[in-house]
Design an enzyme around this catalytic site. Structure first.
Site, PDB file in Angstrom:
ATOM      1  N   GLU A 128     -31.345   5.174 -90.702  1.00 24.46           N
ATOM      2  CA  GLU A 128     -30.571   6.523 -90.643  1.00 24.46           C
ATOM      3  C   GLU A 128     -29.450   6.717 -91.468  1.00 24.46           C
ATOM      4  O   GLU A 128     -29.317   7.825 -92.076  1.00 24.46           O
ATOM      5  CB  GLU A 128     -30.024   6.461 -89.127  1.00 24.46           C
ATOM      6  CG  GLU A 128     -30.940   6.645 -88.105  1.00 24.46           C
ATOM      7  CD  GLU A 128     -31.945   8.030 -88.233  1.00 24.46           C
ATOM      8  OE1 GLU A 128     -32.783   8.141 -89.303  1.00 24.46           O
ATOM      9  OE2 GLU A 128     -31.627   8.932 -87.665  1.00 24.46           O
ATOM     10  N   THR A 181     -30.308  16.725 -93.972  1.00 30.10           N
ATOM     11  CA  THR A 181     -29.361  16.139 -92.957  1.00 30.10           C
ATOM     12  C   THR A 181     -27.932  16.153 -93.505  1.00 30.10           C
ATOM     13  O   THR A 181     -26.847  16.588 -92.941  1.00 30.10           O
ATOM     14  CB  THR A 181     -29.621  14.828 -92.095  1.00 30.10           C
ATOM     15  OG1 THR A 181     -31.152  15.199 -91.672  1.00 30.10           O
ATOM     16  CG2 THR A 181     -28.689  14.650 -91.371  1.00 30.10           C
TER      17      THR A 181
HETATM   18  N1  HSE Z   1     -26.989  14.219 -84.818  1.00 29.77           N
HETATM   19  C1  HSE Z   1     -27.487  14.347 -86.164  1.00 29.77           C
HETATM   20  C2  HSE Z   1     -26.981  15.759 -86.749  1.00 29.77           C
HETATM   21  C3  HSE Z   1     -29.171  14.530 -86.126  1.00 29.77           C
HETATM   22  O1  HSE Z   1     -27.127  16.431 -85.861  1.00 29.77           O
HETATM   23  O2  HSE Z   1     -26.861  15.470 -87.942  1.00 29.77           O
HETATM   24  C4  HSE Z   1     -29.741  14.400 -87.428  1.00 29.77           C
HETATM   25  O3  HSE Z   1     -31.206  14.353 -87.366  1.00 29.77           O
END
Ligand code: HSE
Length: 308
Positions: A128, A181
């Site tokens: 991640e 992201t």
């Molecule tokens: N919690 C993370 C965000 C998830 O919202 O940036 C990314 O998939």
């Protein structure tokens, strides 16, 4: 040589109010890896999934996961991995964490399970971090453990598996809009006004209470995001209209899936989720935006061995 074939499911992060701390696993959709270890010291990754991925293994989320596992357990090995099935990157249903969770779980299986489930999540979080520039576990934890998961704390990691009261379904739409992201995180302010923080922690508590008590109305009321959605929804044309339509047709909630641009609706009946999927389809068709819609059950099962 030892080998395993591993599946890890797709997942949806945040669940509205739980930015970086809540996520759920989906049924059947996910990544499949074939992994083997032999004597030596090296890593090969072959992509036979048909989904385009970078050839450079340094850009593949699996690589830091494997290295973290070997470092945590003090092992060396030649690790050979074939990606057999892959969620499309950017689909908003945890593509990177499905690979990361499968790799972490598979390594643990190959070495006789030296790590706890929580430590397997720590390995998966390395993937991640490569994908998004942050060590968040809201996709990785449900992809490893299944069900609906709360990350109560990160230092140290404290993961709580929450009950899934009854059958829940998600309609997910992936519009072909490019929002990484990293970008979706970089636009968020570094501080949250007190008023929004109060709203948010009230909702997190409400969602947890709703899941434990099976109070469907409370679950729906609590899945609201005052922290990230106000900034991110601008990436998704007609977001507020879409939600209004979806909620008026019986879904419990509609939110951005993780960092977006995918959007998901949660429903406690399959038909309602299909209706939400139809509304999503019409919405993006009318805007002339290419998209895919999935309707998938929420699953209690996480990463697991699967037959060849
Ligand atoms: N919690 C993370 C965000 C998830 O919202 O940036 C990314 O998939």
């Amino acid at each position: 040589m030892k080998s395993v074939r591993v599946f890890a499911p797709a997942s949806i992060a945040n669940l509205g109010c739980g930015f970086d701390i809540m996520g759920l696993a989906l049924d059947e959709v996910g990544d499949v890896l074939e992994m083997s270890i032999s004597e030596g010291d090296g890593l090969s990754i072959v992509n036979c999934s048909g989904v385009p991925l970078p050839d450079d293994i340094e850009k593949n989320v699996i690589t830091p996961v494997v290295r973290k596992f070997l470092q945590m357990t003090g092992n060396t090995a030649q690790v050979d991995i074939t990606i057999r099935q892959k969620i499309y990157p950017g689909s908003g249903i945890g593509s990177s964490s499905a690979s990361s969770a499968a790799a972490a779980f598979g390594m643990n299986e190959l070495f006789g399970s030296p790590l706890s489930e929580e430590e397997v999540v720590i390995c998966a979080m390395e993937g991640e971090n490569l994908a998004s520039g942050g060590y968040h576990a809201d996709n990785a934890a449900p992809a490893v453990m299944g069900g609906i998961v709360l990350i109560r704390g990160y230092e140290p990691l404290d993961i709580i598996k929450l009950p899934v009261p009854g059958d829940f379904y998600c309609a997910v739409v992936h519009p072909q809009l490019v929002v990484s992201t990293k970008e979706a995180r970089s636009i968020l302010p570094k501080a949250v006004p007190m008023h929004d923080a109060i709203t948010q922690w009230g909702n997190v508590g409400g969602l947890v209470a709703g899941l434990y008590s099976g109070n469907i109305g409370l679950i729906g009321r609590a899945m609201k995001d005052a922290v990230a959605e106000p900034y991110r929804k601008g990436f998704i044309p007609g977001f507020d209209d879409l939600r209004e339509k979806i909620l008026s047709h019986g879904s419990l909630a509609m939110n951005i899936a993780g960092s977006g641009p995918s959007v998901f609706a949660l429903a406690n009946k399959r038909e309602k989720a299909h209706k939400a999927g139809e509304i999503m389809d019409k919405h993006f068709s009318a805007l002339g935006i290419e998209h895919q819609v999935y309707v998938v059950k929420v699953s209690n099962r996480g990463a697991r061995l699967t037959a060849y």
